[in-house]
Design a protein around this motif. Structure first.
Motif, PDB file in Angstrom:
ATOM      1  N   VAL A  70     -20.966  51.063 -54.338  1.00 20.24           N
ATOM      2  CA  VAL A  70     -21.685  49.803 -54.545  1.00 20.24           C
ATOM      3  C   VAL A  70     -23.177  50.081 -54.719  1.00 20.24           C
ATOM      4  CG1 VAL A  70     -22.413  47.670 -53.396  1.00 20.24           C
ATOM      5  CG2 VAL A  70     -20.009  48.316 -53.408  1.00 20.24           C
ATOM      6  N   VAL A  71     -23.745  50.919 -53.856  1.00 20.34           N
ATOM      7  CA  VAL A  71     -25.168  51.241 -53.954  1.00 20.34           C
ATOM      8  C   VAL A  71     -25.457  52.020 -55.226  1.00 20.34           C
ATOM      9  CG1 VAL A  71     -27.031  52.579 -52.888  1.00 20.34           C
ATOM     10  CG2 VAL A  71     -25.549  51.163 -51.473  1.00 20.34           C
ATOM     11  N   TRP A  72     -24.611  52.977 -55.572  1.00 21.94           N
ATOM     12  CA  TRP A  72     -24.811  53.824 -56.752  1.00 21.94           C
ATOM     13  C   TRP A  72     -24.788  53.000 -58.045  1.00 21.94           C
ATOM     14  CZ3 TRP A  72     -26.837  58.321 -57.455  1.00 21.94           C
ATOM     15  CH2 TRP A  72     -26.558  59.076 -58.583  1.00 21.94           C
ATOM     16  N   VAL A  73     -23.791  52.133 -58.186  1.00 21.35           N
ATOM     17  CA  VAL A  73     -23.708  51.302 -59.392  1.00 21.35           C
ATOM     18  C   VAL A  73     -24.860  50.311 -59.426  1.00 21.35           C
ATOM     19  CG1 VAL A  73     -22.326  49.556 -60.588  1.00 21.35           C
ATOM     20  CG2 VAL A  73     -21.235  51.625 -59.717  1.00 21.35           C
ATOM     21  N   GLY A  74     -25.200  49.733 -58.285  1.00 21.84           N
ATOM     22  CA  GLY A  74     -26.345  48.824 -58.227  1.00 21.84           C
ATOM     23  C   GLY A  74     -27.630  49.512 -58.656  1.00 21.84           C
ATOM     24  N   TYR A  75     -27.823  50.738 -58.194  1.00 22.56           N
ATOM     25  CA  TYR A  75     -29.005  51.514 -58.581  1.00 22.56           C
ATOM     26  C   TYR A  75     -29.065  51.694 -60.096  1.00 22.56           C
ATOM     27  CZ  TYR A  75     -32.003  55.570 -59.326  1.00 22.56           C
ATOM     28  OH  TYR A  75     -32.968  56.415 -59.797  1.00 22.56           O
ATOM     29  N   TRP A  76     -27.947  52.096 -60.697  1.00 25.09           N
ATOM     30  CA  TRP A  76     -27.953  52.350 -62.131  1.00 25.09           C
ATOM     31  C   TRP A  76     -28.069  51.085 -62.957  1.00 25.09           C
ATOM     32  CZ3 TRP A  76     -29.675  56.429 -64.178  1.00 25.09           C
ATOM     33  CH2 TRP A  76     -29.558  57.635 -63.524  1.00 25.09           C
ATOM     34  N   ILE A  77     -27.590  49.961 -62.461  1.00 22.91           N
ATOM     35  CA  ILE A  77     -27.807  48.695 -63.179  1.00 22.91           C
ATOM     36  C   ILE A  77     -29.299  48.394 -63.226  1.00 22.91           C
ATOM     37  CG2 ILE A  77     -27.506  46.191 -63.028  1.00 22.91           C
ATOM     38  CD1 ILE A  77     -24.637  46.715 -62.092  1.00 22.91           C
ATOM     39  N   VAL A  78     -29.995  48.669 -62.141  1.00 20.81           N
ATOM     40  CA  VAL A  78     -31.425  48.376 -62.068  1.00 20.81           C
ATOM     41  C   VAL A  78     -32.249  49.370 -62.891  1.00 20.81           C
ATOM     42  CG1 VAL A  78     -33.413  48.248 -60.510  1.00 20.81           C
ATOM     43  CG2 VAL A  78     -31.228  47.212 -59.848  1.00 20.81           C
ATOM     44  N   TYR A  79     -31.925  50.664 -62.826  1.00 16.65           N
ATOM     45  CA  TYR A  79     -32.785  51.687 -63.426  1.00 16.65           C
ATOM     46  C   TYR A  79     -32.294  52.266 -64.749  1.00 16.65           C
ATOM     47  CZ  TYR A  79     -35.448  51.502 -59.172  1.00 16.65           C
ATOM     48  OH  TYR A  79     -36.222  51.066 -58.141  1.00 16.65           O
ATOM     49  N   SER A  80     -31.154  51.856 -65.245  1.00 16.17           N
ATOM     50  CA  SER A  80     -30.638  52.381 -66.507  1.00 16.17           C
ATOM     51  C   SER A  80     -31.530  51.955 -67.671  1.00 16.17           C
ATOM     52  CB  SER A  80     -29.211  51.869 -66.721  1.00 16.17           C
ATOM     53  OG  SER A  80     -28.687  52.367 -67.920  1.00 16.17           O
TER      54      SER A  80
END
Length: 162
Positions: free
Chosen positions: A62-72
């Protein structure tokens, strides 16, 4: 800028719209707030080791995907389209067999415009960009490669004067 081989500045945009990135942050924070709120009942439960491992891996995902949604980010460098994501996606205009742009203008604040890229030798990749112009510019690069070159103008005799 110019078609004479000059370098054009790279185009870049976030891969996802600001509203979606904000929503991802809010959801991740809410999930962790709910986990903290549920901590007394979670502690009273008998957990097996495998259940704790699955619970921990789910939290990391959850944290990993959330991070990449924000910083991709999606970037067009020359004729190469690159998107940073869980794994980096990369395709060159010369590898493309087919493109399909999916863009719903009324929902672009929530659903990012995306480009479906089918490669010549198999494979398919989705690229997201909050700014559809990055995807359109890549489509233009692909189109330039697929248009046959103009035949040369007929040569005139050299050295003859009339």
């Amino acid at each position: 800028m110019s078609d004479d081989g000059g370098s054009t500045p790279p185009l870049e945009s976030p891969a996802f719209p600001a509203l979606l990135r904000t929503l991802a942050v809010v959801l991740v924070v809410d999930l962790f707030a709910f986990a903290i709120w549920s901590l007394p009942s979670l502690r009273s439960t008998a957990w097996s080791t495998s259940a704790l491992v699955v619970f921990g891996i789910a939290a990391l995902c959850v944290v990993w995907v959330g991070y990449w949604i924000v910083y991709s980010r999606t970037r067009l460098e020359g004729d190469v389209l690159i998107q940073t994501w869980l794994w980096n996606k990369r395709v060159s205009a010369q590898e493309v067999a087919q493109l399909k742009l999916v863009h719903i203008r009324m929902l672009e604040r929530v659903i990012a415009p995306r480009l479906l890229v089918r490669r010549r030798y198999g494979g398919m990749t989705w690229f997201h960009s909050a700014d559809a112009s990055v995807l359109v510019a890549f489509g233009e690069q692909v189109a330039k490669r697929s248009i046959p070159p103009k035949p040369d103008a007929p040569e005139t005799e050299t050295g003859s004067t009339k």
